[in-house]
Design an enzyme around this catalytic site. Structure first.
Site, PDB file in Angstrom:
ATOM      1  CG  HIS A  42      -0.101   0.235   2.510  1.00 50.64           C
ATOM      2  ND1 HIS A  42       0.703  -0.747   3.047  1.00 50.64           N
ATOM      3  CD2 HIS A  42       0.042   1.326   3.299  1.00 50.64           C
ATOM      4  CE1 HIS A  42       1.304  -0.269   4.128  1.00 50.64           C
ATOM      5  NE2 HIS A  42       0.927   0.993   4.304  1.00 50.64           N
ATOM      6  CG  ASP A  58       1.550   5.214   4.841  1.00 48.42           C
ATOM      7  OD1 ASP A  58       1.166   4.036   4.854  1.00 48.42           O
ATOM      8  OD2 ASP A  58       2.631   5.597   5.339  1.00 48.42           O
ATOM      9  CG  HIS A  87       5.044   1.223   2.887  1.00 47.92           C
ATOM     10  ND1 HIS A  87       4.509   2.372   2.354  1.00 47.92           N
ATOM     11  CD2 HIS A  87       4.470   1.091   4.103  1.00 47.92           C
ATOM     12  CE1 HIS A  87       3.657   2.905   3.210  1.00 47.92           C
ATOM     13  NE2 HIS A  87       3.604   2.141   4.289  1.00 47.92           N
ATOM     14  NE  ARG A  92       2.142   6.719   9.010  1.00 46.07           N
ATOM     15  CZ  ARG A  92       1.004   6.113   8.665  1.00 46.07           C
ATOM     16  NH1 ARG A  92       0.957   4.799   8.504  1.00 46.07           N
ATOM     17  NH2 ARG A  92      -0.082   6.820   8.474  1.00 46.07           N
TER      18      ARG A  92
END
Ligand code: OGA
Ligand code: MN
Length: 287
Positions: free
Chosen positions: A103, A105, A262, A278
């Site tokens: 995917h 983000d 990723h 993150r």
């Protein structure tokens, strides 16, 4: 002096000679930005950052997303999304299933994220000391460039439907999760983005489809559209486009959410602990 060492894969470089806990002058910041755009993923080893320093450095790049799942954020830091398998007092400290499928983000939002800044606090290891919980990154520019000319022509001008629901309704066993409430569904309507997306800074073309959230090709219902999308998705993460990052505690890594997709490797479980945090940069409308 700041230097970059390529990983040897299609993307990725380590930047050396920077302590991110110190003030970064504008010229150094500019170099980091340029290296990030060039290498798509860049990382710094052996960093010691407080949560406030992580947020402050991220803000140099622009506005940050506040994650909708506040229960997954570090207490007191709505900008810090926690990815971890750690459970404290019976409560997970963060998201336990981030990155189960390839995917990018927030690709399912009208304005997807520009990039993410990921800090490794605790990394699991096996008995021999080998790190577990690697993350794979696939270059969407390398994938686009390697498409046959005829396919590039076919996808020019086409859009794909990015669907939060497609990603949500699968757990790690391929099963279905508890349905979203109508309110949650209303907050995450399907959106359409160009399949051949242009990076807003570098102008590079990126293949913007992924297994996690890309549901179908807009205006191509039926088997032809499904077959084309399937081919594109399979193509997009071929080994030759992939860099596999083995984490060390203290790694600080940036990925670009247009240039790269990723995948997390879930090959560890408690008592082996993994704790990452993150920040997520707000992006711009895809074109
Ligand atoms: C993320 C994600 C991958 C990982 O935080 O966006 O996909 O390896 N994480 O934890
Ligand atoms: Mn992710």
């Amino acid at each position: 002096m700041i230097t970059a060492r390529r990983t040897g894969a299609a993307l990725g470089a380590e930047i050396q000679g920077v302590d991110l806990s110190k003030d970064i002058d504008d010229a150094t910041f500019r170099q980091i930005l340029d290296l990030w755009h060039e290498h798509e993923v860049v990382f710094f080893r052996d960093q010691k950052l407080t949560p406030a320093q992580h947020v402050a450095f991220s803000r140099r790049f622009g506005e940050l997303e506040l994650h909708v799942r506040k229960d997954c954020c570090r207490p007191g830091y709505h900008e810090l999304f926690v990815v971890s398998n750690i459970v404290e007092d019976g409560k997970p400290i963060g998201s336990q299933d981030a990155g189960l499928f390839w995917h990018s983000d927030l690709c399912y939002l009208k304005i997807p994220s520009r990039g993410s800044l990921f800090y490794a606090l605790e990394v699991p290891h096996d008995d021999s000391g080998k790190p577990l919980g690697d993350t794979l990154f696939a270059s969407a520019t390398a994938a686009y460039d390697a498409l046959p000319a005829a396919t590039r022509q076919t996808i020019a001008g086409l859009k794909a439907v990015q669907s939060y629901k497609k990603g949500y309704y699968r757990d790690r066993n391929g099963g279905r999760r508890k349905p979203l409430t109508p309110e949650q569904e209303a907050k995450t309507p399907d959106v359409e983005h160009p399949i051949a997306r242009t990076h807003p800074v570098t102008g590079k073309k990126c293949l913007f489809v992924n297994e996690g959230y890309t549901a179908r090709i807009a205006g191509m219902p039926g088997p032809d559209g499904d077959a084309l999308l399937n081919d594109l998705i399979t193509h997009s993460t071929k080994p030759e486009f992939v860099y596999r990052h083995s984490w060390r505690a203290g790694d600080f890594l940036l990925w670009d959410n247009c240039l790269v997709q990723h995948l997390a490797i879930h090959d560890y479980k408690l008592p082996l602990r993994r704790h990452m945090e993150r920040t997520t940069l707000t992006g711009t409308a895809p074109f």
